[in-house]
Design an enzyme around this catalytic site. Structure first.
Site, PDB file in Angstrom:
ATOM      1  N   SER A 289      47.637  -2.640  35.160  1.00  0.00           N
ATOM      2  CA  SER A 289      47.100  -1.952  34.422  1.00  0.00           C
ATOM      3  C   SER A 289      46.751  -1.576  32.935  1.00  0.00           C
ATOM      4  O   SER A 289      45.281  -2.002  32.133  1.00  0.00           O
ATOM      5  CB  SER A 289      45.826  -0.818  35.217  1.00  0.00           C
TER       6      SER A 289
ATOM      7  N   HIS B 143      42.438  -5.120  39.065  1.00  0.00           N
ATOM      8  CA  HIS B 143      42.442  -5.324  38.191  1.00  0.00           C
ATOM      9  C   HIS B 143      42.295  -7.270  38.441  1.00  0.00           C
ATOM     10  O   HIS B 143      41.850  -7.920  37.367  1.00  0.00           O
ATOM     11  CB  HIS B 143      43.154  -5.948  36.688  1.00  0.00           C
TER      12      HIS B 143
ATOM     13  N   LYS C 256      35.793  -2.104  39.240  1.00  0.00           N
ATOM     14  CA  LYS C 256      35.725  -2.880  38.168  1.00  0.00           C
ATOM     15  C   LYS C 256      35.470  -4.114  37.749  1.00  0.00           C
ATOM     16  O   LYS C 256      34.291  -4.668  37.426  1.00  0.00           O
ATOM     17  CB  LYS C 256      37.686  -3.054  37.776  1.00  0.00           C
TER      18      LYS C 256
HETATM   19  N1  PMP Z   1      44.773   0.645  40.672  1.00  0.00           N
HETATM   20  C1  PMP Z   1      44.333  -0.016  40.260  1.00  0.00           C
HETATM   21  C2  PMP Z   1      46.078  -0.661  39.281  1.00  0.00           C
HETATM   22  C3  PMP Z   1      43.907   0.880  38.795  1.00  0.00           C
HETATM   23  O1  PMP Z   1      43.595   0.266  37.613  1.00  0.00           O
HETATM   24  C4  PMP Z   1      43.224   2.120  39.280  1.00  0.00           C
HETATM   25  C5  PMP Z   1      41.977   2.468  38.934  1.00  0.00           C
HETATM   26  N2  PMP Z   1      42.319   2.610  37.020  1.00  0.00           N
HETATM   27  C6  PMP Z   1      42.714   2.360  40.857  1.00  0.00           C
HETATM   28  C7  PMP Z   1      43.778   1.682  41.407  1.00  0.00           C
HETATM   29  C8  PMP Z   1      41.900   3.216  41.752  1.00  0.00           C
HETATM   30  O2  PMP Z   1      40.886   2.285  41.569  1.00  0.00           O
HETATM   31  P1  PMP Z   1      39.838   3.805  40.991  1.00  0.00           P
HETATM   32  O3  PMP Z   1      39.283   3.972  40.040  1.00  0.00           O
HETATM   33  O4  PMP Z   1      38.342   2.663  42.144  1.00  0.00           O
HETATM   34  O5  PMP Z   1      39.839   4.933  42.197  1.00  0.00           O
END
Ligand code: PMP
Length: 401
Positions: free
Chosen positions: A182, A210, A245
């Protein structure tokens, strides 16, 4: 013993002194590539709405129609909070990801914590990349399983840990990785990881937060990095993805075999003990996933990523090895990153300034994210503003030395 108010003030002061204090930017609605901040229109290169579906009128209309089913699910999925629209969304996710079944979660954070804790515990081992998302790390730490980490994307270091786990005992081994990182935008070497998992009898779990929607294969163009790596349900049995996303909404899912989904329905505590997803969100997500399949949004995103990288290379900007929608510029120093992001904001561009502890010390960065909604002109504008800001930083550093 410290009184709570003093404890809180001391920790907050420490954060400020370290230049790590975080605060919100308050945006006035306006989804899509334009954000309204303090009454000013900024072109946002900071959201995860990679396909522009958060602002799509058909998604919004479907979500409004969905609200007629009730504002909330009124109970957990296993009590009376599972509606036909939830089932329709799960079936659609299974179709898009090429898996037998899928299960909805309230968020990606909850999905990761729930899945890891349902699958491993004391006597088992969870192996994780050092740059994994916080939700995978927290899930692993909570599980009580032995927790082993390996250097980011380093297959030799991973094999050392898998061997160590296997030699230690008879417990199960779960390898959990981000498909697309991310804060770096690079992808995990999933095909080689699946081979190692087969060799050491480990279970592969991939976080597609992502990757889902933004990449895939000819057969499953939106299934994510797992599909792009050519892995099927046997080689990548546990796929987690988010709906906040590329799908532009909220919530998350796990996709896999019918048995995996049945198992998680019985044992994932973050699925069982929480209110079901609001039906309107499920309705918006169904339409968003259909639009992913109907419109060439991903092709546009891929073209924008290529355009950004080509133009940035011409300007000599320090690009990372990322083929995804996440294009970080690692500047190192926190203060520089803050100054450059403020300069960009003054020029009309919103870009995330990412600092420790979100990323390792000394690797503060601008996290530029691209969307199918960005025009080439907007990308050019960002890159020119960025180039000028970095030039000013260089000149200032030259004067100071
Ligand atoms: N995994 C990754 C790689 C993320 O980037 C994110 C969100 N930043 C999440 C999990 C968590 O997802 P959510 O925003 O739906 O809680």
């Amino acid at each position: 013993m410290t009184r709570l108010p003093e404890f809180l003030q001391a920790r907050l002061a420490e954060r400020r002194a370290q230049q790590l204090y975080r605060s919100h930017k308050t945006l006035a609605a306006a989804p899509g590539p334009v954000a309204l901040v303090d009454g000013r229109e900024l072109v946002a290169f900071s959201s995860n709405d990679y396909l522009g579906l958060a602002a799509h009128p058909e998604v919004i209309a479907a979500q409004q129609r969905g609200a007629a089913l009730g504002a909330g699910a009124t109970a957990s999925h296993l009590v009376n909070g599972h509606f036909a629209i939830h089932q329709q969304l799960q079936d659609k996710i299974a179709e898009v990801t090429g898996r037998e079944a899928a299960l909805l979660f309230g968020s990606g954070y909850m999905a990761n914590v729930g899945v890891i804790n349902a699958l491993v515990g004391r006597g088992d081992t969870v192996v994780q990349d050092k740059l994994n998302h916080a939700s995978l790390i927290d899930g692993g730490r909570l599980s009580g399983a032995q927790y082993l980490r390996f250097i980011h994307n380093d297959l030799d270091a991973l094999e050392v840990q898998l061997r160590r786990a296997r030699e230690k005992g008879t417990g199960n081994i779960l390898l959990a990785v981000d498909g697309v990182y991310s804060m770096d935008g690079d992808t995990a070497p999933l095909a080689q990881m699946a081979t190692l998992c087969a060799r050491y009898d480990a279970w592969l779990m991939v976080d597609e937060a992502h990757g889902f929607g933004a990449m895939g294969s000819d057969l499953f163009p939106h299934a994510g990095s797992v599909a792009a790596a050519g892995l099927d349900q046997d080689s990548a049995p546990i796929v987690m993805g988010t709906l906040g996303k590329a799908a532009g909404n909220a919530g998350a899912f796990v996709a896999g075999s019918k048995a995996l989904i049945d198992y998680l329905t019985q044992f994932a505590r973050t699925y069982i003990y929480t209110t079901g997803m609001p039906p309107a969100i499920a309705a918006g997500c169904v339409r968003a996933l259909e639009l992913m399949q109907e419109l060439p949004l991903q092709q546009t995103l891929v073209a924008r990523i290529a355009y950004f990288r080509q133009r940035a290379a011409v300007l000599g900007l320090p690009l990372e090895a990322s083929a995804s929608a996440i294009q970080p510029l690692v500047l190192g120093c926190e203060k520089t990153v803050l100054r450059v992001s403020e300069a960009l904001q003054a020029s009309g561009y919103l870009v995330g300034a990412i600092r420790p502890p979100t990323v390792p010390a000394g690797t503060a960065r601008l996290r530029i994210t691209l969307s199918a909604l960005h025009s080439e002109e907007q990308i050019d504008g960002l890159l020119n503003a960025l180039n000028s800001a970095l030039q000013r930083e260089k000149n200032a550093a030259g004067e100071a030395s």
